[in-house]
Scaffold this active site. Structure first.
Site, PDB file in Angstrom:
ATOM      1  N   HIS A 161       0.932  -1.358   0.119  1.00  0.00           N
ATOM      2  CA  HIS A 161       0.073   0.294  -0.309  1.00  0.00           C
ATOM      3  C   HIS A 161       0.648   1.046  -0.024  1.00  0.00           C
ATOM      4  O   HIS A 161       0.574   2.045   0.379  1.00  0.00           O
ATOM      5  CB  HIS A 161      -0.752   0.176   0.966  1.00  0.00           C
ATOM      6  CG  HIS A 161      -1.763  -1.478   1.575  1.00  0.00           C
ATOM      7  ND1 HIS A 161      -2.471  -1.434   1.072  1.00  0.00           N
ATOM      8  CD2 HIS A 161      -1.291  -2.702   1.965  1.00  0.00           C
ATOM      9  CE1 HIS A 161      -2.984  -3.005   0.890  1.00  0.00           C
ATOM     10  NE2 HIS A 161      -2.635  -3.330   2.327  1.00  0.00           N
ATOM     11  N   SER A 282      14.279  22.218 -16.581  1.00  0.00           N
ATOM     12  CA  SER A 282      12.910  22.393 -17.188  1.00  0.00           C
ATOM     13  C   SER A 282      13.427  23.785 -17.767  1.00  0.00           C
ATOM     14  O   SER A 282      14.511  24.774 -17.321  1.00  0.00           O
ATOM     15  CB  SER A 282      12.727  23.217 -15.887  1.00  0.00           C
ATOM     16  OG  SER A 282      11.804  23.946 -15.846  1.00  0.00           O
ATOM     17  N   LYS A 288      15.405  22.222 -11.406  1.00  0.00           N
ATOM     18  CA  LYS A 288      14.429  21.080 -12.089  1.00  0.00           C
ATOM     19  C   LYS A 288      15.536  19.754 -12.932  1.00  0.00           C
ATOM     20  O   LYS A 288      16.645  20.171 -12.905  1.00  0.00           O
ATOM     21  CB  LYS A 288      13.708  21.312 -13.002  1.00  0.00           C
ATOM     22  CG  LYS A 288      12.193  21.594 -12.563  1.00  0.00           C
ATOM     23  CD  LYS A 288      11.851  20.800 -11.066  1.00  0.00           C
ATOM     24  CE  LYS A 288      10.919  19.502 -11.591  1.00  0.00           C
ATOM     25  NZ  LYS A 288       9.685  19.966 -12.504  1.00  0.00           N
ATOM     26  N   GLU A 295       9.628   7.954 -17.468  1.00  0.00           N
ATOM     27  CA  GLU A 295       8.292   8.941 -17.576  1.00  0.00           C
ATOM     28  C   GLU A 295       7.498   8.475 -18.265  1.00  0.00           C
ATOM     29  O   GLU A 295       6.510   8.322 -18.861  1.00  0.00           O
ATOM     30  CB  GLU A 295       8.169  10.496 -17.304  1.00  0.00           C
ATOM     31  CG  GLU A 295       7.634  10.704 -15.858  1.00  0.00           C
ATOM     32  CD  GLU A 295       8.109  12.587 -15.971  1.00  0.00           C
ATOM     33  OE1 GLU A 295       7.746  13.256 -16.193  1.00  0.00           O
ATOM     34  OE2 GLU A 295       9.280  12.708 -15.682  1.00  0.00           O
TER      35      GLU A 295
END
Ligand code: ARG
Length: 464
Positions: A161, A282, A288, A295
Site C-alpha cells: 500500500h 526545465s 529541476k 516517465e
C-alpha cells in the site's frame, strides 16, 4: 515516393482507373516497406521450390535470383524507388523485378497470392524481432544482476500500500524485476513457436493447383512447419496479437519499475539518482532534474496497450478468409516492436547508470516500524498465539509512536510491559539485519538467499 502512370496489375478487369484518393487510402507501401527484405527472402525460397518442382525453369530461377539480389542491394542502399501506385511492398518489388529480368519476374507469382505472401513476410519479420528482443531482455536482466550483486546487504523498506511494511534488500527488490522479465522472455519464446509456421502455399485462400512442396519452402525459411489449413494461414493474425500481448506485459513491467524509479528519485525519498544523461531540466525552473526516460516508458506503455486492443478489434469481425482489414495489422505491430526495442535498450543503459543511496534507504527502513512483524513472530516463537502477539506489538508501536522513537529504542523493562515473554535477545530481532537474515528460505530476502537467486539468474542467462 513516385507515381507510375501505367496500368495496375489487375487493370484488365476494370473499366476505369482507381481514384487517386482511393489509391492513397488503400496503399500500404508507406509502412510495409519495412518488410522488403523478408519479402525477398520469402520470394527466393518460393522460386527455388517452383524450380525444384519443375513449375518454372532453372533459367527463370537464376534470373529471379539475380534480379532480387539487385533489388536487395538497391533497398539497402536506399536507392529503390517506391511507388504509391504499386500499392504495397510486394507489388513494388515484383514490378521492379520484371523490369530487371523480364518474363521470369512475371513467373515468380505462380502458385502464390499476396495473401499468403504477406502473412509469410510478417511472420519472418516477427521471428526476427522476437530473437532481437530476447537478446535485449537478457541484456537488461544482466544489468539487473550486476546491480543486485552489489546490494544484497543494502537495506530499504519494502512497501505494501506504499506504506513501510518490512525491511528488504535493494537486491531483492531488483530481483523481482528479473523474475518478471524471465516470464516475459518465456512468453516471447512460446509465441515464437506459433509464429514460426509457413503460410505460403495457401495462395489466395484455398491452396493452389500447382504441384508445390510447402515443406521445402518451410525448411528453406527455417520455419518449424507449415500452417495446416489454407484459410487459417492467410487470415488469422493471432500470432501478432499474442506477441503484442506479451509486449504489453513487458511494457507494463517496465512501467511499474519506472514508477518506482521516479518515486525513488524524488528528493523527499532520495533512494537513487538517475544519471543526468537520462534526465532533462526545465525551461523555466532552474533547479529541476526530471526523470523523463522512466516517465516516457510509463507513457509508452499506453501506446502498446492500445496496439493490442487495435489488433484484437481488427480481427474480431472478420469472416474467413483474408480481408483487407488485415493490412492494418502492420503499423501497430511495427510500432510495438520499435517501442520495445528502444525501451529495452535505454532501460539497460539507465539501470547500469543508477546511483544508489544506501543511507537514505536505511533511514527510511528505520522509520515506520518495519520490524514490527519480527517482534510479533518473536513472541509467537515464545508460545504466544499470533493474534495476541499482533495486538501486543500494535500497542508497543503506538507507544513508540507517541514517544517518537523506534521499537529498538524502547528499553527492556518498558517492552516487557507489552509482554513478559520479551527478553534481552529481542534487540537482535528488532534490528534491520536480523529481520532480513531471518527470512532465510528460497524466495526470501535474507542476503544469502538473494545471493543464491542472483547465482541462479546468472546460470539461467548463460544457458540462454
Ligand atoms: N498489402 C496487403 C496486406 O498488407 C497485401 C495483401 C493484399 N491482398 C489482397 N487480396 N488485396 O494485407
Amino acid at each position: 515516393m513516385t507515381s507510375i502512370q501505367d496500368k495496375n496489375t489487375w487493370s484488365g478487369r476494370f473499366a476505369e482507373p482507381v481514384a487517386e484518393l482511393v489509391k492513397r487510402y488503400t496503399a500500404s507501401v508507406g509502412f510495409d516497406q519495412k518488410l522488403a527484405l523478408f519479402d525477398i527472402q520469402g520470394s527466393l525460397a518460393h522460386a527455388q521450390m517452383l524450380a525444384a518442382c519443375g513449375i518454372i525453369a532453372e533459367q527463370d530461377l537464376s534470373d529471379i535470383q539475380r534480379g532480387l539480389a539487385k533489388i536487395r542491394s538497391e533497398i539497402i542502399a536506399g536507392e529503390f524507388i517506391w511507388s504509391f501506385d504499386l500499392e504495397d511492398v510486394h507489388l513494388n518489388i515484383e514490378r521492379r523485378l520484371t523490369t530487371l529480368v523480364g518474363d521470369a519476374g512475371k513467373r515468380l507469382h505462380t502458385g502464390r497470392s499476396r495473401n499468403d505472401q504477406v502473412a509469410t513476410d510478417v511472420r519472418l519479420y516477427l521471428r526476427d524481432a522476437i530473437d532481437e528482443l530476447m537478446k535485449l531482455i537478457a541484456a537488461l536482466q544482466n544489468a539487473l544482476l550486476d546491480l543486485a550483486e552489489l546490494h544484497t546487504l543494502t537495506i530499504m523498506p519494502g512497501f505494501t500500500h506504499l506504506q513501510v511494511a518490512q525491511p528488504i534488500s535493494f537486491a531483492h527488490h531488483l530481483m523481482a524485476y528479473f523474475e518478471m522479465l524471465k516470464r516475459d522472455a518465456e512468453r516471447l519464446q512460446d509465441t515464437r513457436r506459433r509464429v514460426n509456421r509457413l503460410p505460403l502455399g495457401a495462395a489466395a485462400l484455398a491452396g493452389t493447383s500447382y504441384p508445390i512442396r510447402r515443406e521445402m519452402v518451410a525448411e528453406l525459411l527455417g520455419f518449424e512447419g507449415v500452417c495446416e489449413n489454407s484459410l487459417d494461414a492467410v487470415s488469422d493474425r493471432d500470432f501478432a496479437i499474442e506477441f503484442t500481448a506479451a509486449g504489453a506485459l513487458i511494457m507494463t513491467h517496465l512501467s511499474r519499475f519506472s514508477e518506482e524509479l521516479i518515486l525513488w528519485m524524488n528528493p523527499r525519498v532520495g533512494f537513487i539518482d538517475i544519471a543526468d544523461r537520462f534526465c532533462t531540466g526545465s525551461s523555466i525552473m532552474p533547479q529541476k532534474k526530471n526523470p523523463d526516460v522512466p516517465e516516457l516508458v510509463r507513457g509508452k506503455t499506453g501506446r502498446v496497450n492500445g496496439h493490442l486492443v487495435a489488433l484484437l478489434t481488427l480481427m474480431k469481425g472478420q469472416p474467413l478468409a483474408y480481408n483487407k482489414d488485415n493490412q492494418e495489422d502492420k503499423e501497430p505491430l511495427f510500432d510495438t516492436v520499435d517501442t520495445l526495442v528502444q525501451t529495452l535498450r535505454i532501460y539497460t543503459d539507465m539501470i547500469s547508470g543508477i546511483k544508489v543511496k544506501p543511507d537514505a534507504m536505511r533511514n527510511a527502513a528505520l522509520q515506520g516500524y518495519a520490524t514490527a512483524t519480527d517482534l510479533a513472530d518473536y513472541l509467537v516463537k515464545k508460545g504466544l498465539p499470533f493474534r495476541d502477539a499482533h495486538e501486543a506489538v500494535a500497542l508497543a508501536v503506538r507507544f513508540a509512536e507517541q514517544r517518537g522513537c523506534d521499537l529498538s529504542e524502547i528499553d527492556l523493562a518498558e517492552l516487557q510491559s507489552f509482554s513478559m515473554l520479551i527478553e534481552q535477545d529481542v534487540y537482535q530481532v528488532l534490528s534491520l539485519e536480523g529481520s532480513l537474515a531471518s527470512r532465510n528460505h528460497i524466495g526470501g530476502t535474507a542476503p544469502n538467499q538473494v545471493a543464491a537467486a542472483i547465482a541462479r539468474g546468472r546460470r539461467y542467462l548463460e544457458a540462454q
